[in-house]
Design a protein around this motif. Structure first.
Motif, PDB file in Angstrom:
ATOM      1  N   LEU A 197       0.836  -1.105   0.460  1.00 16.41           N
ATOM      2  CA  LEU A 197      -0.131  -0.044   0.403  1.00 16.41           C
ATOM      3  C   LEU A 197       0.342   1.179   0.065  1.00 16.41           C
ATOM      4  CD1 LEU A 197      -2.623   0.912  -0.105  1.00 16.41           C
ATOM      5  CD2 LEU A 197      -2.798   1.089   2.669  1.00 16.41           C
ATOM      6  N   LEU A 198       1.930   0.865   0.851  1.00 15.94           N
ATOM      7  CA  LEU A 198       2.956   2.051   0.936  1.00 15.94           C
ATOM      8  C   LEU A 198       3.658   3.207  -0.657  1.00 15.94           C
ATOM      9  CD1 LEU A 198       4.614   2.247   4.543  1.00 15.94           C
ATOM     10  CD2 LEU A 198       2.370   4.075   3.955  1.00 15.94           C
ATOM     11  N   TYR A 199       4.464   1.339  -1.202  1.00 20.63           N
ATOM     12  CA  TYR A 199       4.537   1.856  -2.455  1.00 20.63           C
ATOM     13  C   TYR A 199       4.021   2.212  -3.320  1.00 20.63           C
ATOM     14  CZ  TYR A 199       9.362   0.515   0.211  1.00 20.63           C
ATOM     15  OH  TYR A 199      10.394   0.297   0.858  1.00 20.63           O
ATOM     16  N   ILE A 200       2.703   1.787  -3.377  1.00 18.86           N
ATOM     17  CA  ILE A 200       1.668   1.991  -4.429  1.00 18.86           C
ATOM     18  C   ILE A 200       1.276   3.736  -4.456  1.00 18.86           C
ATOM     19  CG2 ILE A 200      -0.656   1.651  -4.674  1.00 18.86           C
ATOM     20  CD1 ILE A 200      -0.655  -1.600  -5.056  1.00 18.86           C
ATOM     21  N   LEU A 201       1.306   3.858  -3.099  1.00 16.92           N
ATOM     22  CA  LEU A 201       1.690   5.075  -2.889  1.00 16.92           C
ATOM     23  C   LEU A 201       2.251   6.320  -2.787  1.00 16.92           C
ATOM     24  CD1 LEU A 201      -0.885   5.261   0.873  1.00 16.92           C
ATOM     25  CD2 LEU A 201      -1.720   6.043  -1.950  1.00 16.92           C
ATOM     26  N   ILE A 202       3.615   5.859  -2.926  1.00 17.85           N
ATOM     27  CA  ILE A 202       5.161   6.931  -3.187  1.00 17.85           C
ATOM     28  C   ILE A 202       5.097   6.261  -4.629  1.00 17.85           C
ATOM     29  CG2 ILE A 202       7.420   6.081  -3.030  1.00 17.85           C
ATOM     30  CD1 ILE A 202       7.035   4.320  -0.578  1.00 17.85           C
TER      31      ILE A 202
END
Length: 341
Positions: A197-202
């Motif tokens: 989730l975090l890396y998709i947002l990044i």
């Protein structure tokens, strides 16, 4: 009635039937531990030696490498040592492993959070507070869980049902599934969802930032910007995938142990578990050092200098040895000449 309530609908694993780990599995797992320790040390050394690489992100990576180093060393020790006659050593190894591995989960997520804040262009005050919060959580929470687990006698030998020869949670302890979740599995499973989730947002933030930059970029530099963007995008994709591929096997064996499945003793699954849990340091080294052109070039140049230095030292030693032997021959001939009548 309350005494019959169980945490999970599982059958107790018989402590009299430990899983036998084949020697070839132990050898490959120990090799993975050694590679992981070397990779962790290399990340730390590159940060210490080259000052221009001392960014805050790499500093967080160093903290992660410290945890993966102790994880690999404690795993290797746990595989080699026979803990049946050393329960204290088993508890100590389990405590070190539990603290280091849980801390590595927290630092992995912390790096992702920091990268998101960096791409979102947060203020320096926010970034500094984040780092302090990371230290408090990533070291404090694992330490508290380990202290609590040791106090309740939850750590010990698990007959290789949820490990590959090392000690973790004692299978005979009351509410063992709860302890397995508390001292590791809960944080590991949570990482499976938080990291992607975090890396998709990044990636979304980064692409938006690059598109804004391209509007003011000279046309001749757009090819370079596209190449750099593609490399960063690929790395951001691989980080959570590599983490998931490495750690999913231990979670699979945990679930099989919970439901008392005989598949938990499958040799291939045990091998994947052993290599996956112990290879994180080497994987980080490959992604953040060997795949970095600047660091790879500097490491190659340092190895070349070291090789030339070793060859020069050997040549000097050989020349000195030859000179010493020649001097001995000359001195011997001179002494013989003076001794003749």
């Amino acid at each position: 009635m309350a005494e019959n309530v169980t945490w999970f609908p599982v059958h107790p694993v018989p402590s009299s039937s430990p899983i036998q780990i084949d020697e070839w599995i132990e050898s490959l797992t120990v090799t993975s531990c050694i590679l992981s320790a070397i990779g962790s040390i290399l990340i730390i050394l590159t940060f210490i030696i080259w000052r221009d690489l001392r960014t805050k992100t790499r500093e967080l990576l160093v903290y992660l490498s410290v945890t993966t180093f102790f994880v690999s060393v404690s795993y290797a020790y746990g595989i080699i040592e026979d803990f049946h006659s050393n329960p204290i050593g088993c508890t100590v190894q389990s405590a070190i492993t539990t603290f280091s591995e849980t801390s590595s989960f927290f630092w992995t997520v912390a790096i992702a959070i920091y990268l998101y804040a960096l791409v979102a262009q947060s203020s320096q005050v926010v970034m500094n507070r984040l780092v302090w919060l990371f230290h408090f959580v990533c070291w404090g929470v694992p330490l508290i869980t380990v202290i609590v687990a040791v106090s309740f006698g939850a750590l010990g030998y698990d007959d290789s049902y949820t490990s590959v020869g090392w000690c973790w949670v004692d299978l005979d302890v009351k509410h063992r599934i709860m302890w397995m979740l508390l001292v590791g599995k809960m944080w590991e499973i949570a990482s499976y969802f938080i990291l992607p989730l975090l890396y998709i947002l990044i990636k979304r933030k980064f692409k938006r930032f690059v598109s804004d930059q391209n509007q003011v970029t000279v046309i001749s530099n757009q090819g370079l910007v596209t190449t750099v963007t593609l490399k960063i995008d690929v790395k951001l994709t691989f980080i959570p995938i590599v983490f998931l591929v490495l750690h999913i096997w231990s979670t699979v064996r945990f679930v099989l142990t919970v439901y008392d499945s005989s598949a938990v003793s499958n040799p291939i699954l045990i091998l994947l578990h052993g290599i996956g849990n112990s290879f994180q340091g080497a994987a980080n080294c490959i992604m953040f050092c060997l795949c970095n052109n600047k660091i790879r070039h500097r490491c190659r140049r340092a190895c070349r200098r070291l090789t030339i230095g070793c060859c020069t030292l050997k040549c000097c030693q050989r020349r000195r040895r030859n000179e010493d032997s020649t001097g001995i021959i000359v001195n011997t001939n001179t002494d013989n000449a003076f001794q003749q009548p």
